[in-house]
Scaffold this motif. Structure first.
Motif, PDB file in Angstrom:
ATOM      1  N   SER A   1       4.623   6.261   3.367  1.00 33.24           N
ATOM      2  CA  SER A   1       3.171   6.289   3.453  1.00 33.24           C
ATOM      3  C   SER A   1       2.605   4.874   3.447  1.00 33.24           C
ATOM      4  N   ALA A   2       1.347   4.801   3.876  1.00 37.46           N
ATOM      5  CA  ALA A   2       0.624   3.530   3.831  1.00 37.46           C
ATOM      6  C   ALA A   2       0.210   3.166   2.411  1.00 37.46           C
ATOM      7  N   ASP A   3       0.505   4.024   1.429  1.00 40.83           N
ATOM      8  CA  ASP A   3       0.169   3.720   0.035  1.00 40.83           C
ATOM      9  C   ASP A   3       1.258   2.912  -0.667  1.00 40.83           C
ATOM     10  N   PHE A   4       2.187   2.317   0.112  1.00 39.68           N
ATOM     11  CA  PHE A   4       3.227   1.421  -0.387  1.00 39.68           C
ATOM     12  C   PHE A   4       4.369   2.161  -1.079  1.00 39.68           C
ATOM     13  N   THR A   5       4.491   3.463  -0.865  1.00 42.34           N
ATOM     14  CA  THR A   5       5.567   4.212  -1.506  1.00 42.34           C
ATOM     15  C   THR A   5       6.283   5.110  -0.505  1.00 42.34           C
ATOM     16  N   ALA A   6       7.533   5.422  -0.861  1.00 32.79           N
ATOM     17  CA  ALA A   6       8.285   6.485  -0.196  1.00 32.79           C
ATOM     18  C   ALA A   6       8.753   7.437  -1.286  1.00 32.79           C
ATOM     19  N   LYS A   7       8.873   8.732  -0.954  1.00 33.02           N
ATOM     20  CA  LYS A   7       9.201   9.726  -1.976  1.00 33.02           C
ATOM     21  C   LYS A   7      10.291  10.663  -1.488  1.00 33.02           C
TER      22      LYS A   7
END
Length: 375
Positions: free
Chosen positions: A243-249
């Motif tokens: 994501s563009a929120d600086f995370t991967a999950k």
């Protein structure tokens, strides 16, 4: 010039220093596109690489040498997404010219063209290779009645070795952005075609029934738009989102519980599982509109390597001069590709240092040991 012998030198041997690898991981630069790369994938056998960019022409390469084998001519607009069938017979491409096309991989022949009412952003085969899922954007205002759509296309017949004709099997509409609805970013088949996954710009994921198109489940995956979604092939029991929120999950597909979160220092555009190691590869970087105002070091255009379980970053591979838009790793885990806004694909064959690298267990926290002993 090396001097030290009085007579003719007949043989010269270079001896490497102890402790250093005999090979260095130097990339093969794939030069074949004129604009930003949008998609990079391997086929199931791992011998072919398919790439797409904003220059309208999907391209196929040999994964061993990086030799360009041919192109699929052509779309009338940017090509946003690609997918290859399990047997490497068919390739599907999604384009801004409002068409998705099915190609024969070996000959480059166009077999079918699926017309849409807007730019096609996503396309994917199911496990059979005889059904295609596409998603197109809205076009114009609400009054034009051209909303975003998700469409299922299938071959007739759905079995046999012969390539049949394609038909529109089903279709459903998504919310129109002009009507204050959230824009859909991508769609994927659920395992065995038992559902349709839709990821949206606000970070929400919805699971739809493929027959009734009713909403089965919905959950908030990220705080910003979801840029990539991949399965842990071939098992498909876990999923990875960036994501563009600086995370991967990392997600459990059965319960959609978030198992791990990989925190980066940049907006992420791509993610991929390693098929042979407990590693996750992430790519992204500063937005392309702001690239010219900062240095490449500050913009962070490297591929990041994280441990799947411990969520720790342990390595980076640099080389691009623009944000990484696409990542793909070979099914045997021995090479990976990155495609960037700079228009280049970098093919890396892992060196023995990485392939033979063990995954040590991090040291236990001494405070936790003390607490456990006291109890």
């Amino acid at each position: 010039l090396l001097k030290g012998h009085e007579r003719e030198v007949r043989r010269c041997v270079l001896k490497r220093k102890e402790g250093r690898s005999s090979r260095t991981m130097r990339p093969i630069l794939l030069k074949g596109h004129e604009r930003a790369i949008t998609c990079v994938i391997f086929n199931r056998d791992g011998d072919l690489i398919f790439t797409a960019s904003k220059d309208k022409v999907p391209t196929v390469w040999l994964s061993e040498s990086g030799e360009r084998m041919g192109t699929y001519v052509e779309h009338g607009g940017s090509v946003w997404h690609l997918d290859c069938s399990w047997d490497s017979r068919l390739l599907v491409s999604a384009s801004a010219d409002m068409q998705a096309k099915v190609w024969e991989v070996e000959t480059g022949m166009e077999l079918a063209s699926f017309q849409h009412t807007g730019a096609v952003r996503s396309c994917t085969f199911d496990e059979s290779g005889r059904r295609v899922l596409t998603m197109c954007d809205a076009f114009g205002a609400v009054e034009l009645d051209r909303p975003p759509k998700v469409t299922i296309w299938e071959q007739d017949p759905l079995w046999g070795d012969e390539l049949g004709t394609w038909r529109r099997a089903a279709e459903f509409h998504l919310g129109h952005p002009e009507a204050s609805e959230v824009r859909c970013q991508l769609v994927r088949w659920m395992p065995l075609g038992k559902g349709i996954l839709c990821a949206f710009e606000d970070g929400v994921v919805k699971i739809m029934d493929p027959l009734t198109f009713e909403q089965r489940a919905t959950f908030k995956a990220h705080e910003s738009k979801i840029t990539s979604f991949v399965w842990n092939e071939p098992y498909r029991c876990f999923a990875l989102t960036s994501s563009a929120d600086f995370t991967a999950k990392l997600w459990d597909v059965e319960t959609w519980e978030c198992l791990k979160t990989y925190r980066s220092d940049r907006p992420l555009n791509a993610c991929v599982f390693s098929p042979t190691k407990e590693h996750v590869l992430l790519g992204g970087g500063q937005d392309a509109m702001s690239v010219t105002t900062t240095s490449t070091k500050g913009a962070r255009f490297e591929t990041q390597f994280y441990h799947l379980v411990y969520e720790e970053e342990f390595g980076r591979v640099k080389g691009h001069f623009g944000p990484i838009n696409a990542l793909a790793i070979a099914p045997d885990g021995k090479s990976f590709c990155s495609g960037s806004e700079d228009g280049y694909i970098r093919l890396h064959h892992f060196d023995p240092d990485y392939l033979d690298m063990p995954d040590p267990v991090p040291d236990d926290d001494p405070n936790e040991d003390a607490e456990a002993s006291s109890q």
